[in-house]
Design a protein around this motif. Structure first.
Motif, short mmCIF file in Angstrom:
data_model
loop_
_atom_site.label_atom_id
_atom_site.label_comp_id
_atom_site.label_asym_id
_atom_site.label_seq_id
_atom_site.Cartn_x
_atom_site.Cartn_y
_atom_site.Cartn_z
N SER A 25 10.57 5.31 14.45
CA SER A 25 10.55 6.77 14.39
C SER A 25 10.48 7.33 15.80
CB SER A 25 9.34 7.23 13.58
OG SER A 25 9.22 8.63 13.61
N SER A 26 10.88 8.58 15.93
CA SER A 26 10.70 9.27 17.20
C SER A 26 9.40 10.08 17.19
CB SER A 26 11.89 10.19 17.47
OG SER A 26 12.04 11.11 16.41
N SER A 27 8.73 10.05 16.05
CA SER A 27 7.49 10.82 15.89
C SER A 27 6.28 9.90 15.99
CB SER A 27 7.46 11.53 14.55
OG SER A 27 8.57 12.38 14.40
N VAL A 28 5.17 10.47 16.38
CA VAL A 28 3.91 9.73 16.44
C VAL A 28 3.18 9.91 15.12
CG1 VAL A 28 1.66 9.54 17.58
CG2 VAL A 28 3.73 10.02 18.93
N PHE A 29 2.63 8.82 14.61
CA PHE A 29 1.89 8.87 13.36
C PHE A 29 0.42 8.52 13.59
CE2 PHE A 29 5.22 9.70 10.43
CZ PHE A 29 6.36 9.19 11.03
N SER A 30 -0.45 9.16 12.84
CA SER A 30 -1.87 8.84 12.95
C SER A 30 -2.17 7.48 12.34
CB SER A 30 -2.72 9.93 12.29
OG SER A 30 -2.32 10.12 10.95
N SER A 31 -1.37 7.08 11.38
CA SER A 31 -1.50 5.74 10.81
C SER A 31 -0.19 5.41 10.12
CB SER A 31 -2.65 5.64 9.82
OG SER A 31 -2.37 6.43 8.68
N LEU A 32 -0.02 4.14 9.83
CA LEU A 32 1.20 3.71 9.16
C LEU A 32 0.83 2.66 8.12
CD1 LEU A 32 4.59 3.52 10.75
CD2 LEU A 32 3.97 1.71 9.17
N GLN A 33 1.46 2.77 6.97
CA GLN A 33 1.16 1.85 5.89
C GLN A 33 2.43 1.10 5.49
OE1 GLN A 33 -0.48 4.27 2.78
NE2 GLN A 33 -2.15 4.98 4.04
N TRP A 34 2.23 -0.08 4.97
CA TRP A 34 3.32 -0.86 4.40
C TRP A 34 3.03 -1.08 2.92
CZ3 TRP A 34 7.91 -2.33 6.50
CH2 TRP A 34 8.04 -2.23 7.91
N TYR A 35 4.07 -0.87 2.11
CA TYR A 35 3.98 -1.06 0.67
C TYR A 35 5.07 -2.03 0.22
CZ TYR A 35 1.18 3.24 0.40
OH TYR A 35 0.21 4.19 0.56
N ARG A 36 4.82 -2.68 -0.91
CA ARG A 36 5.87 -3.43 -1.58
C ARG A 36 6.02 -2.86 -2.99
NH1 ARG A 36 4.86 -9.39 -1.79
NH2 ARG A 36 3.81 -9.03 -3.76
N GLN A 37 7.26 -2.68 -3.39
CA GLN A 37 7.52 -2.10 -4.71
C GLN A 37 8.45 -3.02 -5.48
OE1 GLN A 37 9.64 1.64 -4.70
NE2 GLN A 37 8.78 2.26 -6.68
N GLU A 38 8.07 -3.32 -6.72
CA GLU A 38 8.92 -4.11 -7.59
C GLU A 38 9.62 -3.18 -8.57
OE1 GLU A 38 7.16 -7.65 -9.07
OE2 GLU A 38 6.02 -8.00 -7.23
N PRO A 39 10.75 -3.61 -9.11
CA PRO A 39 11.54 -2.72 -9.99
C PRO A 39 10.70 -2.16 -11.13
CG PRO A 39 12.79 -4.69 -9.46
CD PRO A 39 11.42 -4.92 -8.91
N GLY A 40 10.80 -0.85 -11.34
CA GLY A 40 10.11 -0.21 -12.44
C GLY A 40 8.63 0.00 -12.24
N VAL A 47 -0.93 -2.96 3.63
CA VAL A 47 -1.79 -2.86 4.81
C VAL A 47 -1.69 -1.46 5.40
CG1 VAL A 47 -0.12 -3.41 6.65
CG2 VAL A 47 -2.47 -4.22 6.85
N THR A 48 -2.73 -1.06 6.12
CA THR A 48 -2.71 0.17 6.92
C THR A 48 -3.01 -0.20 8.36
OG1 THR A 48 -3.50 1.50 5.07
CG2 THR A 48 -3.77 2.42 7.27
#
Lengths: 113, 113
Positions: A25-40, A47-48
């Motif tokens: 990103s070109s923007s600064v974030f206060s935090s960033l999270q990662w998610y995993r999504q399965e179909p449906g 993690v954060t």
């Protein structure tokens, strides 16, 4: 305008291979999270990361937050079929009521035997 | 036990017929979000609440409305669904006040016929 760009969009690999997914990103974030999504299903938090330069490990997954808090990476070692899914980064900006959670464009991972 | 519950999981509605999707949370979190996710795309933020403070995204169509009668419940009303509104709708809850982990429900898949 998409604030968070992920690469690659699609990734098909064999079991045992390593891979890295990027979130930029070109923007600064206060935090960033990662998610995993399965179909449906809804996304599930992995993690954060909060501090610039922070590295977190979750078994075979390693997450890093860029020094400037504008980007992040997810590295998977020895991928397994169970890692298959849509990986999403999400950035939080602003405190309190202004805090929105915006998702990246997503990376769809397929791990085959 | 599920912390964010969306009902129903699957909803079929007729073109132009108003429909309401519901979300409840047992977390007592301040912030609730509604996202729209179309096939193979990342979730797109529609609106979010911090307590009763409503925040609408600039590009959310007027056809979409939301209500939050109390901390636990949040509703998404689609006044006149079009074919293009068919999607997965995701609800999430977040504590706020500096923490940014969001917990998602399983989503409601909306079909418009």
């Amino acid at each position: 305008t998409q604030l968070l760009e992920q690469s690659p969009q699609f990734l098909s690999i064999q079991e045992g291979e390593n891979l890295t997914v990027y979130c930029n990103s070109s923007s600064v974030f206060s935090s960033l999270q990662w998610y995993r999504q399965e179909p449906g299903e809804g996304p599930v938090l992995l993690v954060t990361v909060v501090t610039g330069g922070e590295v977190k490990k979750l078994k075979r997954l390693t997450f890093q937050f860029g020094d400037a808090r504008k980007d992040s990476s997810l590295h998977i070692t020895a991928a397994q079929p169970g890692d298959t899914g849509l990986y999403l980064c999400a950035g939080a900006r602003g405190p309190g009521t202004a805090s929105k959670l915006t998702f990246g464009t997503g990376t769809r991972l397929q791990v085959t035997l | 036990d599920a912390m964010v519950i969306q009902n129903p999981r699957y909803q079929v509605t007729q073109f132009g017929k108003p429909v309401t999707l519901s979300c409840s949370q047992t977390l007592n979190h301040n912030v609730m979000y509604w996202y729209q996710q179309k096939s193979s795309q990342a979730p797109k933020l529609l609106f979010h609440y911090y307590d009763k403070d409503f925040n609408n995204e600039a590009d959310t169509p007027d056809n979409f409305q939301s209500r939050r009668p109390n901390t636990s419940f949040c509703f998404l009303d689609i006044r006149s669904p079009g074919l293009g509104d068919a999607a997965m709708y995701l609800c999430a809850a977040r504590l706020g006040q500096g923490t940014t982990e969001a917990f998602f429900g399983q989503g409601t898949r909306l079909t418009v016929v």
